[in-house]
Enzyme design. Structure first.
Site, short mmCIF file in Angstrom:
data_model
loop_
_atom_site.label_atom_id
_atom_site.label_comp_id
_atom_site.label_asym_id
_atom_site.label_seq_id
_atom_site.Cartn_x
_atom_site.Cartn_y
_atom_site.Cartn_z
N TYR A 63 0.86 -1.15 -0.12
CA TYR A 63 -0.05 -0.12 -0.23
C TYR A 63 0.82 1.22 0.17
CZ TYR A 63 -4.44 -2.41 0.26
OH TYR A 63 -5.36 -2.93 -0.14
N GLN A 97 -14.67 2.00 -7.92
CA GLN A 97 -14.07 0.86 -6.98
C GLN A 97 -12.62 1.36 -6.68
OE1 GLN A 97 -15.16 -3.26 -8.80
NE2 GLN A 97 -15.49 -1.72 -10.43
N VAL A 99 -9.42 3.52 -5.17
CA VAL A 99 -8.87 3.99 -3.94
C VAL A 99 -7.88 5.19 -4.12
CG1 VAL A 99 -9.48 1.88 -2.67
CG2 VAL A 99 -7.39 2.39 -3.45
N ASP A 100 -7.92 5.76 -5.34
CA ASP A 100 -6.74 6.64 -5.86
C ASP A 100 -7.24 8.26 -5.61
OD1 ASP A 100 -8.22 7.09 -8.02
OD2 ASP A 100 -7.12 5.78 -9.16
N HIS A 115 -14.97 0.87 -2.58
CA HIS A 115 -14.01 0.15 -1.94
C HIS A 115 -13.07 0.74 -0.98
CE1 HIS A 115 -14.33 -3.18 -5.16
NE2 HIS A 115 -15.20 -3.18 -4.44
N CYS A 123 -7.36 2.14 13.02
CA CYS A 123 -6.99 1.09 13.85
C CYS A 123 -8.01 -0.05 13.93
CB CYS A 123 -7.17 1.78 15.45
SG CYS A 123 -6.63 0.66 16.53
N CYS A 126 -9.54 0.37 17.95
CA CYS A 126 -10.29 1.45 18.49
C CYS A 126 -10.79 2.25 17.74
CB CYS A 126 -9.40 2.19 19.47
SG CYS A 126 -8.07 3.30 18.72
N CYS A 145 -3.26 1.34 21.51
CA CYS A 145 -4.25 0.66 22.30
C CYS A 145 -4.11 -0.92 22.27
CB CYS A 145 -5.79 1.01 21.54
SG CYS A 145 -6.00 0.55 19.84
N THR A 183 -13.80 -1.30 -15.75
CA THR A 183 -13.54 -2.42 -14.87
C THR A 183 -13.71 -3.77 -15.51
OG1 THR A 183 -14.86 -3.49 -12.83
CG2 THR A 183 -16.20 -1.93 -14.26
C1 BJW Z 1 -9.35 0.12 -19.41
C2 BJW Z 1 -8.11 0.94 -19.61
C3 BJW Z 1 -8.30 2.06 -20.34
C4 BJW Z 1 -7.44 -1.03 -19.15
N1 BJW Z 1 -9.60 2.51 -20.20
N2 BJW Z 1 -10.38 0.84 -19.46
C5 BJW Z 1 -20.59 -13.12 -6.08
C6 BJW Z 1 -20.14 -13.99 -6.83
C7 BJW Z 1 -18.70 -14.67 -6.63
C8 BJW Z 1 -17.88 -14.01 -5.42
C9 BJW Z 1 -18.49 -13.12 -4.64
C10 BJW Z 1 -19.63 -12.76 -5.15
N3 BJW Z 1 -20.09 -11.60 -4.16
C11 BJW Z 1 -19.10 -11.36 -3.50
C12 BJW Z 1 -18.11 -12.20 -3.68
C13 BJW Z 1 -16.77 -12.36 -3.18
C14 BJW Z 1 -15.75 -11.29 -3.55
C15 BJW Z 1 -15.71 -11.37 -5.08
O1 BJW Z 1 -16.33 -10.35 -5.87
N4 BJW Z 1 -14.96 -12.33 -5.78
C16 BJW Z 1 -14.62 -12.24 -7.07
C17 BJW Z 1 -13.16 -11.81 -7.33
C18 BJW Z 1 -14.95 -13.70 -7.45
N5 BJW Z 1 -16.10 -10.01 -3.09
C19 BJW Z 1 -16.14 -9.45 -1.74
O2 BJW Z 1 -15.41 -10.22 -1.21
C20 BJW Z 1 -16.49 -8.05 -1.51
N6 BJW Z 1 -17.22 -8.36 -0.26
C21 BJW Z 1 -18.16 -8.95 -0.31
O3 BJW Z 1 -18.73 -9.59 -0.86
O4 BJW Z 1 -18.74 -9.03 1.27
C22 BJW Z 1 -19.65 -9.63 1.54
C23 BJW Z 1 -19.99 -9.54 3.10
C24 BJW Z 1 -21.26 -8.91 3.56
C25 BJW Z 1 -21.56 -8.74 4.82
C26 BJW Z 1 -20.69 -8.74 5.78
C27 BJW Z 1 -19.39 -9.42 5.38
C28 BJW Z 1 -19.13 -9.58 3.96
C29 BJW Z 1 -15.48 -7.31 -1.29
C30 BJW Z 1 -14.75 -7.11 -2.67
C31 BJW Z 1 -13.39 -6.04 -2.21
C32 BJW Z 1 -12.53 -5.83 -3.42
N7 BJW Z 1 -11.10 -5.41 -3.03
C33 BJW Z 1 -10.18 -4.75 -4.05
C34 BJW Z 1 -9.01 -4.46 -3.18
C35 BJW Z 1 -8.90 -3.46 -2.27
C36 BJW Z 1 -8.93 -2.21 -2.37
C37 BJW Z 1 -7.41 -1.82 -2.82
O5 BJW Z 1 -6.54 -2.12 -2.57
O6 BJW Z 1 -7.49 -0.93 -4.20
O7 BJW Z 1 -10.88 -3.93 -4.82
S1 BJW Z 1 -9.84 -6.36 -5.26
C38 BJW Z 1 -9.59 -5.26 -6.71
O8 BJW Z 1 -10.62 -5.70 -7.29
C39 BJW Z 1 -9.81 -3.93 -6.06
C40 BJW Z 1 -10.72 -3.41 -7.33
O9 BJW Z 1 -11.60 -2.21 -6.84
C41 BJW Z 1 -11.59 -4.50 -7.65
C42 BJW Z 1 -12.33 -4.36 -8.85
O10 BJW Z 1 -11.13 -4.41 -9.90
P1 BJW Z 1 -11.34 -3.41 -11.42
O11 BJW Z 1 -11.44 -2.08 -10.86
O12 BJW Z 1 -12.28 -4.17 -11.94
O13 BJW Z 1 -10.07 -3.96 -11.99
P2 BJW Z 1 -9.58 -4.96 -12.98
O14 BJW Z 1 -7.97 -4.92 -12.92
O15 BJW Z 1 -10.10 -5.94 -12.62
O16 BJW Z 1 -9.87 -4.72 -14.34
C43 BJW Z 1 -9.57 -3.42 -15.11
C44 BJW Z 1 -10.22 -3.10 -16.50
O17 BJW Z 1 -9.89 -2.12 -17.11
C45 BJW Z 1 -10.09 -4.37 -17.35
O18 BJW Z 1 -11.22 -4.68 -17.88
C46 BJW Z 1 -9.16 -3.75 -18.39
O19 BJW Z 1 -9.62 -4.23 -19.87
C47 BJW Z 1 -9.74 -2.20 -18.43
N8 BJW Z 1 -8.95 -1.17 -18.91
N9 BJW Z 1 -6.82 -0.16 -19.65
C48 BJW Z 1 -10.47 1.70 -20.15
N10 BJW Z 1 -7.14 2.67 -20.61
#
Ligand code: BJW
Length: 242
Positions: A63, A97, A99-100, A115, A123, A126, A145, A183
């Site tokens: 991070y 989604q 965080v930037d 996200h 923390c 706390c 803490c 995404t």
């Molecule tokens: C361009 C380009 C250009 C390139 N122009 N485009 C249902 C089914 C299956 C699984 C699950 C489900 N529901 C939940 C889940 C589990 C899980 C999940 O989804 N897993 C899957 C991977 C299978 N989800 C979770 O765990 C979530 N929580 C949850 O469901 O909680 C339930 C709950 C309820 C109540 C109590 C307790 C629990 C949380 C998900 C958190 C995701 N976190 C991350 C990292 C943290 C933040 C960080 O460090 O930044 O978030 S993972 C990572 O993926 C990050 C992103 O925000 C997220 C999405 O990624 P994104 O943005 O789509 O990026 P890429 O790389 O995948 O895609 C980029 C795209 O850009 C590509 O398509 C390129 O082609 C394109 N591109 N250049 C336009 N110039």
């Protein structure tokens, strides 16, 4: 692109969902695919509560590296175009989604950070927060803490912030146009926002196909920083002619 501009011109409410691809032209890596974070790092080690529990210093090194990259990154033409779009339609919500913090830096007002963000750490015990403007040194991870500072982001297996989620789901449900930008639509529940409203015109801007593409009414297979300014310019010209 024409069909999307037509839909935007007629829309009373627009909902935009963005992901890492919109920041690609600001020099920030995506998660999946070539050059993405998950190519060289294991998601469950870096972006899960269990991974943080196992090796908090490793998680913070990742991070801190990203915080440094964000500090040097500027919003690109895609971010700027979305900020302009907000002023061209009657109601506008942008759920990201990312965080930037680049949407706010570009001037977007109604931004929902699904996200979390990397402006601060909290923390685990706390709830105290500290600013992350220059990252978190390893010797400050442990809090007095007895808890530990963690980034203010949502990891796998964690719930999205309830208020943010409710506002995003409400806006997606009310929208006439749902625009999905940069995404892979792999991560839920965020990806589900794009599919919950069958009445809306659904459009995708992404150089690659995603799991969402087959459901879209229109898609633009281009980089966001190239496509979005053109779309917004055409919409603005259309409004001037009215
Ligand atoms: C361009 C380009 C250009 C390139 N122009 N485009 C249902 C089914 C299956 C699984 C699950 C489900 N529901 C939940 C889940 C589990 C899980 C999940 O989804 N897993 C899957 C991977 C299978 N989800 C979770 O765990 C979530 N929580 C949850 O469901 O909680 C339930 C709950 C309820 C109540 C109590 C307790 C629990 C949380 C998900 C958190 C995701 N976190 C991350 C990292 C943290 C933040 C960080 O460090 O930044 O978030 S993972 C990572 O993926 C990050 C992103 O925000 C997220 C999405 O990624 P994104 O943005 O789509 O990026 P890429 O790389 O995948 O895609 C980029 C795209 O850009 C590509 O398509 C390129 O082609 C394109 N591109 N250049 C336009 N110039």
């Amino acid at each position: 692109m024409d069909a999307l501009v037509d839909a935007l011109a007629a829309a009373k409410a627009v909902f935009v969902l963005t992901g890492a691809g919109i920041s690609a032209e600001s020099g920030l890596p995506t998660f999946r695919g070539a050059g993405g974070y998950w190519e060289s790092h294991r998601a469950e080690e870096l972006a899960s509560p269990a991974g943080f529990e196992r090796d908090p210093a490793l998680v913070w090194r990742w991070y801190n590296m990203r915080i440094r990259a964000y500090a040097g990154a500027k919003p690109n033409a895609g971010h700027v175009a979305l900020a302009q779009l907000e002023s061209l339609v009657p109601a506008f919500t942008l759920a990201t989604q990312n965080v930037d913090s680049l949407h706010a830096a570009a001037g977007s007002k109604n931004v929902l950070e699904l996200h979390g963000h990397l402006r601060e750490a909290r923390c685990t015990k706390c709830g105290a927060t500290v600013s992350l403007s220059s990252g978190l040194p390893e010797d400050r991870i442990e809090h007095g803490c007895g808890g530990r500072f963690r980034p203010q982001v949502v990891w796998f297996g964690e719930a999205l912030p309830a208020d943010v989620w409710q506002r995003a789901a409400g806006a997606a449900g009310r929208a006439d146009v749902v625009l999905v930008v940069g995404t892979s639509a792999n991560v839920y529940p965020a990806a589900g926002l794009a599919m919950q409203n069958e009445r809306a015109f659904l459009a995708e801007i992404n150089p690659d196909q995603t799991g969402l593409s087959s459901r879209c009414d229109a898609f633009v297979r281009e980089d966001a920083a190239a496509a979005l300014p053109l779309i917004v310019q055409r919409l603005a010209e259309r409004q001037l002619r009215r």
